[in-house]
Write a protein that holds these residues in place. Sequence first.
Motif, short mmCIF file in Angstrom:
data_model
loop_
_atom_site.label_atom_id
_atom_site.label_comp_id
_atom_site.label_asym_id
_atom_site.label_seq_id
_atom_site.Cartn_x
_atom_site.Cartn_y
_atom_site.Cartn_z
N MET A 168 65.34 -6.10 58.32
CA MET A 168 64.55 -7.35 58.38
C MET A 168 63.33 -7.18 59.30
SD MET A 168 67.59 -10.19 58.60
CE MET A 168 68.60 -9.35 59.80
N PRO A 169 62.37 -6.37 58.88
CA PRO A 169 61.21 -6.10 59.74
C PRO A 169 60.25 -7.29 59.86
CG PRO A 169 60.94 -5.03 57.61
CD PRO A 169 62.32 -5.59 57.63
N ASP A 170 60.26 -8.21 58.88
CA ASP A 170 59.32 -9.33 58.94
C ASP A 170 59.97 -10.59 58.34
OD1 ASP A 170 59.26 -8.92 56.16
OD2 ASP A 170 57.57 -7.54 56.33
N HIS A 171 59.22 -11.69 58.39
CA HIS A 171 59.78 -12.97 57.92
C HIS A 171 60.19 -12.92 56.45
CE1 HIS A 171 59.06 -14.91 61.67
NE2 HIS A 171 57.76 -14.73 61.62
N ALA A 172 59.38 -12.23 55.64
CA ALA A 172 59.69 -12.16 54.21
C ALA A 172 61.01 -11.43 53.99
CB ALA A 172 58.56 -11.44 53.47
N ALA A 173 61.23 -10.35 54.73
CA ALA A 173 62.47 -9.58 54.59
C ALA A 173 63.67 -10.42 55.07
CB ALA A 173 62.38 -8.28 55.39
N ARG A 174 63.46 -11.19 56.12
CA ARG A 174 64.54 -12.05 56.61
C ARG A 174 64.94 -13.08 55.55
NH1 ARG A 174 62.20 -13.49 62.68
NH2 ARG A 174 62.12 -11.35 63.43
N ALA A 175 63.94 -13.68 54.95
CA ALA A 175 64.22 -14.70 53.93
C ALA A 175 64.90 -14.07 52.72
CB ALA A 175 62.92 -15.40 53.52
N ARG A 176 64.43 -12.89 52.32
CA ARG A 176 65.03 -12.22 51.17
C ARG A 176 66.50 -11.90 51.43
NH1 ARG A 176 66.67 -7.56 50.88
NH2 ARG A 176 65.43 -6.85 52.66
N LEU A 177 66.79 -11.33 52.62
CA LEU A 177 68.17 -10.95 52.91
C LEU A 177 69.06 -12.19 53.06
CD1 LEU A 177 70.00 -8.50 53.34
CD2 LEU A 177 69.54 -8.66 55.80
N ALA A 178 68.52 -13.25 53.66
CA ALA A 178 69.30 -14.49 53.79
C ALA A 178 69.64 -15.04 52.41
CB ALA A 178 68.50 -15.52 54.60
N ALA A 179 68.66 -15.01 51.50
CA ALA A 179 68.91 -15.51 50.14
C ALA A 179 69.96 -14.64 49.45
CB ALA A 179 67.61 -15.51 49.35
N GLU A 180 69.90 -13.34 49.67
CA GLU A 180 70.89 -12.45 49.05
C GLU A 180 72.28 -12.70 49.63
OE1 GLU A 180 70.07 -8.33 48.31
OE2 GLU A 180 67.93 -8.67 48.64
N ALA A 181 72.36 -12.95 50.94
CA ALA A 181 73.66 -13.21 51.56
C ALA A 181 74.26 -14.49 50.97
CB ALA A 181 73.50 -13.34 53.08
N LEU A 182 73.45 -15.53 50.89
CA LEU A 182 73.95 -16.80 50.32
C LEU A 182 74.29 -16.63 48.85
CD1 LEU A 182 71.51 -19.37 52.00
CD2 LEU A 182 73.90 -18.87 52.63
N GLY A 183 73.45 -15.87 48.14
CA GLY A 183 73.66 -15.67 46.71
C GLY A 183 74.89 -14.84 46.40
N ALA A 184 75.37 -14.08 47.38
CA ALA A 184 76.55 -13.23 47.16
C ALA A 184 77.85 -14.03 47.24
CB ALA A 184 76.57 -12.11 48.19
N LEU A 185 77.74 -15.29 47.68
CA LEU A 185 78.94 -16.14 47.82
C LEU A 185 79.08 -17.03 46.60
CD1 LEU A 185 78.63 -17.08 51.59
CD2 LEU A 185 80.44 -15.69 50.54
N PRO A 186 80.29 -17.51 46.32
CA PRO A 186 80.50 -18.35 45.15
C PRO A 186 79.69 -19.64 45.22
CG PRO A 186 82.60 -18.03 46.39
CD PRO A 186 81.53 -17.25 47.08
#
Length: 307
Positions: free
Chosen positions: A289-307
């Motif tokens: 997560m080097p920048d804000h865009a990467a943080r948002a992308r990874l957060a969305a992926e984490a949430l998206g990985a859940l039911p």
Amino acid sequence: MILVLSGGTGGSKMVDGLARVHGQAGLVAIVNTGDDGDFYGLRVCPDLDICTYVLAGVVADRGWGYADDTFRLLEGLATYGRESWFGLGDRDLATHLHRTLRLAEGAGLTEVTAEICARLGVEATLLPMSDDPVRTRITTPGGERTFQEYLVRDGARDDITGIVMEGVADAAPAPGLLAAIAEAERIVIAPSSPVVSIGTILAVPGVRDALAARRADCVAVTPIIGGAPVEGPAARFLAGAGYPECSATQMARIYADVAAVFLLDSSDAAEAPAVAALDVRPVLTDVLMPDHAARARLAAEALGALP
Ligand code: GDP
């Protein structure tokens, strides 16, 4: 409501990402307070402050403290021969002074944290893991240190022979904390130190069991890539806590009872079968997560990985 468990510098990146994709309203963060300490009579809560300043948009580029702060007070204290190794900026000190005064008036840390957040325009709810003091102490071959002495003053250069979370057995979860775990739609364990950030939160009586009951809705994100932490001394803490290896699989093992899903780096794809063998679903992605865009992308992926 989305719930995240976080430490300071690493965890706050995920807190920031979640705030960006989900919005701050309806975001609750449970934050480690084992790193807290008293300096010059002031209560300093590094992880809470990092998360607060990140969400308020005032954090310095280095990842802690207030942006554009000065250190005149610290310089003055050094003139008088006082220790000045813990970086407390002048604007930052206002937070610690205010907090200390409010605590002395009888307010709890959860209440004071909410007040500070409101004044700084933070809409998310930050919950200290407990209103009761918990202090992580580190034993090295040279003797026992407070957490900040070990990390900041001594640069985490010594081996760790013991880690104690003083007060944790008697600490009550912060007001509203267990209810937040029970009510959250989805739960994210940020890529914070598994031992001295998330481990401390999970050691507060009742918290680990409450999370285990929500295992199906909980995702953990690895702070370890290629057998090493993205940054910082997490490997020393893992070894000091007696864990046999520093790896993504080891992280998944630590969280297997509380998180059904685990995000690990694509470069560690070879570890995915070992994670799956723990009855944890591995999800391969770029976890940096080097920048804000990467943080948002990874957060969305984490949430998206859940039911
Ligand atoms: P502290 O309380 O300030 O020590 O910070 P945390 O415990 O919240 O986070 C420390 C951990 O964050 C370290 O183990 C790092 O490996 C991890 N970390 C830092 N930046 C990143 C990142 O961009 N991605 C991931 N996955 N982990 C990170």
